[in-house]
Design a protein around this motif. Sequence first.
Motif, mmCIF file in Angstrom:
data_model
loop_
_atom_site.group_PDB
_atom_site.id
_atom_site.type_symbol
_atom_site.label_atom_id
_atom_site.label_comp_id
_atom_site.label_asym_id
_atom_site.label_seq_id
_atom_site.Cartn_x
_atom_site.Cartn_y
_atom_site.Cartn_z
ATOM 1 N N GLY A 121 0.823 -1.300 0.245
ATOM 2 C CA GLY A 121 0.058 -0.183 0.058
ATOM 3 C C GLY A 121 1.013 1.216 0.057
ATOM 4 N N GLN A 122 0.372 2.313 0.675
ATOM 5 C CA GLN A 122 1.055 3.577 0.777
ATOM 6 C C GLN A 122 1.961 3.495 2.136
ATOM 7 O OE1 GLN A 122 -0.531 7.178 -0.830
ATOM 8 N NE2 GLN A 122 -0.073 7.983 1.102
ATOM 9 N N PRO A 158 10.803 8.890 0.395
ATOM 10 C CA PRO A 158 9.134 8.111 0.671
ATOM 11 C C PRO A 158 9.105 8.299 2.333
ATOM 12 C CG PRO A 158 10.509 6.062 0.419
ATOM 13 C CD PRO A 158 11.538 7.397 0.238
ATOM 14 N N VAL A 159 9.089 9.703 2.704
ATOM 15 C CA VAL A 159 9.053 9.746 4.524
ATOM 16 C C VAL A 159 8.256 10.892 4.718
ATOM 17 C CG1 VAL A 159 11.298 8.929 4.806
ATOM 18 C CG2 VAL A 159 11.097 11.350 4.239
ATOM 19 N N TYR A 160 8.037 11.222 5.743
ATOM 20 C CA TYR A 160 6.974 12.303 6.404
ATOM 21 C C TYR A 160 7.290 13.547 5.635
ATOM 22 C CZ TYR A 160 4.969 15.935 9.233
ATOM 23 O OH TYR A 160 4.345 17.020 9.596
ATOM 24 N N PRO A 161 6.351 14.144 5.108
ATOM 25 C CA PRO A 161 5.092 13.761 5.257
ATOM 26 C C PRO A 161 4.466 13.105 3.787
ATOM 27 C CG PRO A 161 5.313 16.029 4.144
ATOM 28 C CD PRO A 161 6.566 15.358 4.509
ATOM 29 N N LEU A 162 5.458 12.504 2.996
ATOM 30 C CA LEU A 162 4.889 12.034 1.776
ATOM 31 C C LEU A 162 5.343 10.613 1.693
ATOM 32 C CD1 LEU A 162 6.714 14.802 -0.384
ATOM 33 C CD2 LEU A 162 4.031 14.547 0.177
ATOM 34 N N ALA A 163 4.529 9.629 2.194
ATOM 35 C CA ALA A 163 4.387 8.351 1.831
ATOM 36 C C ALA A 163 4.384 8.023 0.642
ATOM 37 C CB ALA A 163 3.710 7.542 2.948
ATOM 38 N N THR A 164 4.605 6.725 0.081
ATOM 39 C CA THR A 164 4.478 6.509 -1.185
ATOM 40 C C THR A 164 4.115 4.907 -1.635
ATOM 41 O OG1 THR A 164 5.589 6.800 -3.438
ATOM 42 C CG2 THR A 164 6.928 5.666 -1.566
ATOM 43 N N PRO A 165 3.608 4.595 -2.655
ATOM 44 C CA PRO A 165 3.207 3.194 -2.759
ATOM 45 C C PRO A 165 4.627 2.244 -2.983
ATOM 46 C CG PRO A 165 2.136 4.489 -4.467
ATOM 47 C CD PRO A 165 3.000 5.192 -3.715
ATOM 48 N N GLY A 166 4.171 1.174 -2.316
ATOM 49 C CA GLY A 166 5.297 0.360 -2.106
ATOM 50 C C GLY A 166 4.775 -1.008 -1.379
ATOM 51 N N VAL A 167 5.816 -2.205 -1.270
ATOM 52 C CA VAL A 167 5.748 -3.362 -0.734
ATOM 53 C C VAL A 167 6.773 -3.628 0.155
ATOM 54 C CG1 VAL A 167 5.533 -5.887 -1.187
ATOM 55 C CG2 VAL A 167 4.651 -4.418 -2.802
ATOM 56 N N ARG A 168 6.520 -3.897 1.375
ATOM 57 C CA ARG A 168 7.876 -4.254 2.163
ATOM 58 C C ARG A 168 7.503 -5.892 2.564
ATOM 59 N NH1 ARG A 168 6.612 -6.530 6.791
ATOM 60 N NH2 ARG A 168 5.684 -4.679 8.158
ATOM 61 N N VAL A 169 8.561 -6.535 2.772
ATOM 62 C CA VAL A 169 8.604 -7.965 2.953
ATOM 63 C C VAL A 169 9.460 -7.969 4.281
ATOM 64 C CG1 VAL A 169 8.876 -10.216 2.520
ATOM 65 C CG2 VAL A 169 8.098 -8.623 0.836
#
Length: 172
Positions: A121-122, A158-169
């Motif tokens: 998600g974001q 991709p940090v505060y205040p701008l999260a971004t679409p991604g995948v974390r495993v």
Amino acid sequence: RDSLTNGWFGVAPALKDRGIVVGATEIGELLGVVSGGAKTGTIYEGRLELDLDLDLDHILGLPNSVLHASAYQIHGRGLSGNYIAGNFQTVSNIEATRATRLFDLWVERGYFNNALSVRIGQIAADDEFITSQYSGGLSNATFGWPSIMAQALPSGGPVYPLATPGVRVRYA
């Protein structure tokens, strides 16, 4: 007690029993430059954070799954942008352009007794990567997201205040 309203007058515990956790946090800062900088002055800045966590196992029967959303209402004026010139990092770790914005919006699922988890998600990289868990209480943003990353990545990363679409495993 855990909160100002003691669990929203009983509503929060009832929602939690149904797999819904709602939270709100306000941070306010009064900062000033008394000498040096581009000019002297004082500012107020703040951030209201609203959080929602849904236990998808409890609500939809999806085991080891959660949906998380957070939104910010950023208000006031930043000290760095108004009274300090040429710094790489902001003075405050909540300083940002005034806005109301969705920050995180992701779904996470755990596998193998939660030893493996996948989040999609974001996502904000500084939620789990590179930053110190102790930096939030310090009044200088350089102890959070590293300056080298903030300068080298587009829009600071991709940090505060701008999260971004991604995948974390994650495997633990």
